[in-house]
Every structure is written in C-alpha cells, then in structure tokens.
Design a protein around this motif. Structure first.
Motif, mmCIF file in Angstrom:
data_model
loop_
_atom_site.group_PDB
_atom_site.id
_atom_site.type_symbol
_atom_site.label_atom_id
_atom_site.label_comp_id
_atom_site.label_asym_id
_atom_site.label_seq_id
_atom_site.Cartn_x
_atom_site.Cartn_y
_atom_site.Cartn_z
ATOM 1 N N LEU A 15 -39.288 -40.016 -7.744
ATOM 2 C CA LEU A 15 -38.865 -38.685 -7.312
ATOM 3 C C LEU A 15 -39.675 -38.200 -6.113
ATOM 4 N N CYS A 16 -40.967 -38.458 -6.103
ATOM 5 C CA CYS A 16 -41.818 -37.991 -5.002
ATOM 6 C C CYS A 16 -41.566 -38.763 -3.704
ATOM 7 N N ALA A 17 -41.052 -39.982 -3.803
ATOM 8 C CA ALA A 17 -40.805 -40.793 -2.608
ATOM 9 C C ALA A 17 -39.564 -40.345 -1.843
ATOM 10 N N MET A 18 -38.718 -39.555 -2.483
ATOM 11 C CA MET A 18 -37.487 -39.106 -1.832
ATOM 12 C C MET A 18 -37.809 -38.068 -0.759
ATOM 13 N N PRO A 19 -37.040 -38.068 0.333
ATOM 14 C CA PRO A 19 -37.236 -37.018 1.343
ATOM 15 C C PRO A 19 -37.006 -35.647 0.711
ATOM 16 N N ARG A 20 -37.865 -34.699 1.040
ATOM 17 C CA ARG A 20 -37.824 -33.376 0.415
ATOM 18 C C ARG A 20 -36.438 -32.711 0.448
ATOM 19 N N PRO A 21 -35.694 -32.749 1.560
ATOM 20 C CA PRO A 21 -34.392 -32.053 1.563
ATOM 21 C C PRO A 21 -33.372 -32.611 0.559
ATOM 22 N N VAL A 22 -33.519 -33.860 0.171
ATOM 23 C CA VAL A 22 -32.561 -34.467 -0.766
ATOM 24 C C VAL A 22 -33.250 -34.948 -2.043
ATOM 25 N N ARG A 23 -34.411 -34.416 -2.318
ATOM 26 C CA ARG A 23 -35.205 -34.855 -3.467
ATOM 27 C C ARG A 23 -34.548 -34.438 -4.771
ATOM 28 N N VAL A 61 -30.443 -31.562 -11.222
ATOM 29 C CA VAL A 61 -31.218 -32.757 -10.896
ATOM 30 C C VAL A 61 -32.667 -32.500 -11.289
ATOM 31 N N TRP A 62 -33.389 -33.567 -11.578
ATOM 32 C CA TRP A 62 -34.814 -33.469 -11.867
ATOM 33 C C TRP A 62 -35.585 -33.606 -10.565
ATOM 34 N N VAL A 63 -36.537 -32.696 -10.347
ATOM 35 C CA VAL A 63 -37.386 -32.721 -9.151
ATOM 36 C C VAL A 63 -38.845 -32.595 -9.580
ATOM 37 N N PRO A 64 -39.760 -33.136 -8.783
ATOM 38 C CA PRO A 64 -41.173 -32.967 -9.135
ATOM 39 C C PRO A 64 -41.625 -31.527 -8.891
#
Length: 88
Positions: A15-23, A61-64
């Motif tokens: 989850l943390c590796a995803m770009p923030r706008p599409v995390r 969606v789950w986000v950190p």
C-alpha cells in the motif's frame, strides 16, 4: 506491532509503495494477492491502515494511515542498515 517479512508487513509495503494520488486497494484485491483477510483486519485494528470511501459511488479501499506510513518508512530504513551491515 508487526514483524519484518510478515504478511502484515508485506501488505503495508504494498500500500505504501503506491503513488499517493492512486493509493489504496480493495479488500478483495488484497485478499486475492495476499490470501489473508485476517492480516488486513489486524493492520486496521493496529491503526496502520484505514478504509477510505470514494468521492462518488459505492465501495472503499484500504489506505495506510500516517502511522502506517511512518512504520513502513522506519522498517525500510532499518532493513537498509541491516543489509549494509551484513555486507561487511
């Protein structure tokens, strides 16, 4: 908390590796990829991830969380120093 290399750690890293706008990832996608829905709920109970709804439409969606991001960063930094130390 969580241990390095555990399924919870891998989910948080993902989850943390995803770009923030599409995390974010749905529970179905995380379960399909990691095969452990209990690990997702465990991370949520620890306050390391949270559900975020869409601006329009159903679903989440789950986000950190900020705490989850900080832990992921700390664990990544510790891993780098562990690897560097083992190279000598």
């Amino acid at each position: 908390m969580i241990e390095r290399g555990s399924i919870q750690h891998k989910i948080l890293q993902h989850l943390c590796a995803m770009p923030r706008p599409v995390r974010g990832a749905s529970e179905v996608m995380l379960d399909r990829h990691f095969g452990n829905p209990d690990a997702i709920r465990h991370l949520a109970r620890l306050g390391l991830i949270r559900e975020r709804g869409w601006a329009t439409g159903p679903g989440t969606v789950w986000v950190p969380t900020p705490e989850g991001e900080a832990l992921c960063t700390d664990m990544a930094g510790a891993g780098a120093s562990d690897r560097a130390a083992s190279d000598f």
